[in-house]
Structure formats: structure tokens, C-alpha cells
Design a protein around this motif. Structure first.
Motif, mmCIF file in Angstrom:
data_model
loop_
_atom_site.group_PDB
_atom_site.id
_atom_site.type_symbol
_atom_site.label_atom_id
_atom_site.label_comp_id
_atom_site.label_asym_id
_atom_site.label_seq_id
_atom_site.Cartn_x
_atom_site.Cartn_y
_atom_site.Cartn_z
ATOM 1 N N CYS A 1 -66.532 45.416 42.980
ATOM 2 C CA CYS A 1 -67.984 45.638 43.067
ATOM 3 C C CYS A 1 -68.599 44.989 44.307
ATOM 4 O O CYS A 1 -69.692 45.356 44.726
ATOM 5 N N ALA A 2 -67.924 43.996 44.880
ATOM 6 C CA ALA A 2 -68.471 43.262 46.024
ATOM 7 C C ALA A 2 -68.224 43.980 47.356
ATOM 8 O O ALA A 2 -68.670 43.518 48.402
ATOM 9 N N PHE A 3 -67.502 45.096 47.308
ATOM 10 C CA PHE A 3 -67.124 45.797 48.537
ATOM 11 C C PHE A 3 -67.487 47.274 48.433
ATOM 12 O O PHE A 3 -67.384 47.871 47.360
ATOM 13 N N ASN A 4 -67.881 47.839 49.559
ATOM 14 C CA ASN A 4 -68.024 49.287 49.636
ATOM 15 C C ASN A 4 -66.642 49.918 49.756
ATOM 16 O O ASN A 4 -65.660 49.231 50.051
ATOM 17 N N GLU A 5 -66.596 51.227 49.577
ATOM 18 C CA GLU A 5 -65.333 51.936 49.744
ATOM 19 C C GLU A 5 -64.825 51.760 51.167
ATOM 20 O O GLU A 5 -65.599 51.757 52.115
ATOM 21 N N GLY A 6 -63.532 51.569 51.329
ATOM 22 C CA GLY A 6 -62.974 51.456 52.671
ATOM 23 C C GLY A 6 -61.731 50.586 52.717
ATOM 24 O O GLY A 6 -61.204 50.155 51.699
ATOM 25 N N VAL B 1 -57.130 34.037 44.929
ATOM 26 C CA VAL B 1 -58.543 34.339 44.689
ATOM 27 C C VAL B 1 -58.620 35.746 44.107
ATOM 28 O O VAL B 1 -57.735 36.574 44.320
ATOM 29 N N LEU B 2 -59.708 35.992 43.387
ATOM 30 C CA LEU B 2 -59.945 37.329 42.855
ATOM 31 C C LEU B 2 -60.742 38.145 43.858
ATOM 32 O O LEU B 2 -61.688 37.638 44.473
ATOM 33 N N ILE B 3 -60.365 39.383 44.030
ATOM 34 C CA ILE B 3 -61.154 40.332 44.805
ATOM 35 C C ILE B 3 -61.868 41.225 43.798
ATOM 36 O O ILE B 3 -61.225 41.914 42.999
ATOM 37 N N LYS C 1 -54.127 43.669 54.537
ATOM 38 C CA LYS C 1 -55.151 44.667 54.300
ATOM 39 C C LYS C 1 -55.185 45.045 52.833
ATOM 40 O O LYS C 1 -54.179 44.925 52.125
ATOM 41 N N PHE C 2 -56.344 45.516 52.409
ATOM 42 C CA PHE C 2 -56.438 46.119 51.077
ATOM 43 C C PHE C 2 -57.438 47.268 51.122
ATOM 44 O O PHE C 2 -58.230 47.377 52.058
ATOM 45 N N ILE C 3 -57.349 48.104 50.112
ATOM 46 C CA ILE C 3 -58.141 49.321 50.067
ATOM 47 C C ILE C 3 -59.055 49.288 48.844
ATOM 48 O O ILE C 3 -58.612 48.903 47.756
ATOM 49 N N ILE C 4 -60.302 49.682 49.070
ATOM 50 C CA ILE C 4 -61.259 49.841 47.976
ATOM 51 C C ILE C 4 -61.562 51.333 47.851
ATOM 52 O O ILE C 4 -61.963 51.969 48.827
ATOM 53 N N THR C 5 -61.341 51.876 46.665
ATOM 54 C CA THR C 5 -61.763 53.246 46.371
ATOM 55 C C THR C 5 -62.795 53.193 45.271
ATOM 56 O O THR C 5 -62.784 52.281 44.438
ATOM 57 N N LYS C 6 -63.709 54.132 45.263
ATOM 58 C CA LYS C 6 -64.757 54.158 44.217
ATOM 59 C C LYS C 6 -64.515 55.306 43.257
ATOM 60 O O LYS C 6 -63.845 56.279 43.594
ATOM 61 N N PRO D 1 -54.347 49.940 46.130
ATOM 62 C CA PRO D 1 -55.793 49.751 46.135
ATOM 63 C C PRO D 1 -56.310 48.909 44.964
ATOM 64 O O PRO D 1 -55.708 48.883 43.900
ATOM 65 N N VAL D 2 -57.435 48.238 45.220
ATOM 66 C CA VAL D 2 -58.016 47.312 44.252
ATOM 67 C C VAL D 2 -58.483 48.079 43.020
ATOM 68 O O VAL D 2 -59.157 49.103 43.133
ATOM 69 N N ASP D 3 -58.089 47.577 41.854
ATOM 70 C CA ASP D 3 -58.569 48.116 40.591
ATOM 71 C C ASP D 3 -59.962 47.514 40.377
ATOM 72 O O ASP D 3 -60.688 47.311 41.331
ATOM 73 N N LYS D 4 -60.361 47.188 39.148
ATOM 74 C CA LYS D 4 -61.658 46.519 38.942
ATOM 75 C C LYS D 4 -61.633 45.164 39.664
ATOM 76 O O LYS D 4 -62.555 44.788 40.373
ATOM 77 N N PHE D 5 -60.537 44.444 39.468
ATOM 78 C CA PHE D 5 -60.266 43.203 40.197
ATOM 79 C C PHE D 5 -58.830 43.268 40.705
ATOM 80 O O PHE D 5 -57.978 43.879 40.084
#
Length: 86
Positions: free
Chosen positions: A59-64, A54-56, A81-86, A15-19
Motif C-alpha cells: 500500500c505504501a508504493f505505487n505500481e512499478g 523489514v516489511l515492504i 529490485k522488487f515489483i509492485i503490481t496493483k 512481486p510484492v503480495d500484500k506484504f
């Protein structure tokens, strides 16, 4: 020709860290489009670059869970695929 072209991409960390960095094959520095889709397939973001990464920004994505599609010369070269956790 029977040349097998191996294209790759990866997101690290995931999952994505800060970036996180999305890295992909772009040997000729061609214009590359990265489209991002949410879990129901709606496109939420698009980036164009001549680079091979590219950087992900978390902050630009909601959790999911998100899918990306990388296009060069009108051909989809890679998806993932990648995962965003908050």
C-alpha cells in the motif's frame, strides 16, 4: 586480508503480495539504512533498523519497479529490485 565477505538480500515474495519481507545480512545487529528508489532514481522512502529484515507494505508504493539500497557502517552492502503490481 583476502576475506571475501558475501552479503545478500532478497525480497520474498517478489512481486510484492500484500506484504513482502526484505531480508539481509546483519550479523552484528548494526544500524542499517534501507533506501528505496523509483524507476527514475528518486528516493521515495528510507527505513532504519537494527534487525535483519523489514516489511515492504504494498500500500505504501505505487505500481512499478523499485530499487533498494542497504547501507551499514557507511558502506552499501547490497542492492536489489522488487515489483509492485496493483
Amino acid at each position: 586480508s583476502n576475506d571475501i565477505k558475501i552479503d545478500y538480500s532478497c525480497v520474498y515474495p517478489n512481486p510484492v503480495d500484500k506484504f513482502s519481507v526484505l531480508k539481509f545480512t546483519n550479523n552484528s545487529n548494526v544500524l542499517t539504512t534501507i533506501n528505496f528508489f523509483n524507476v527514475i532514481g528518486k528516493e521515495i522512502k528510507s527505513i532504519e533498523t537494527y534487525s535483519d529484515n523489514v516489511l515492504i507494505d504494498k500500500c505504501a508504493f505505487n505500481e512499478g519497479i523499485y530499487q533498494y539500497q542497504i547501507t551499514q557502517n557507511k558502506n552499501i552492502i547490497s542492492t536489489g529490485k522488487f515489483i509492485i503490481t496493483k
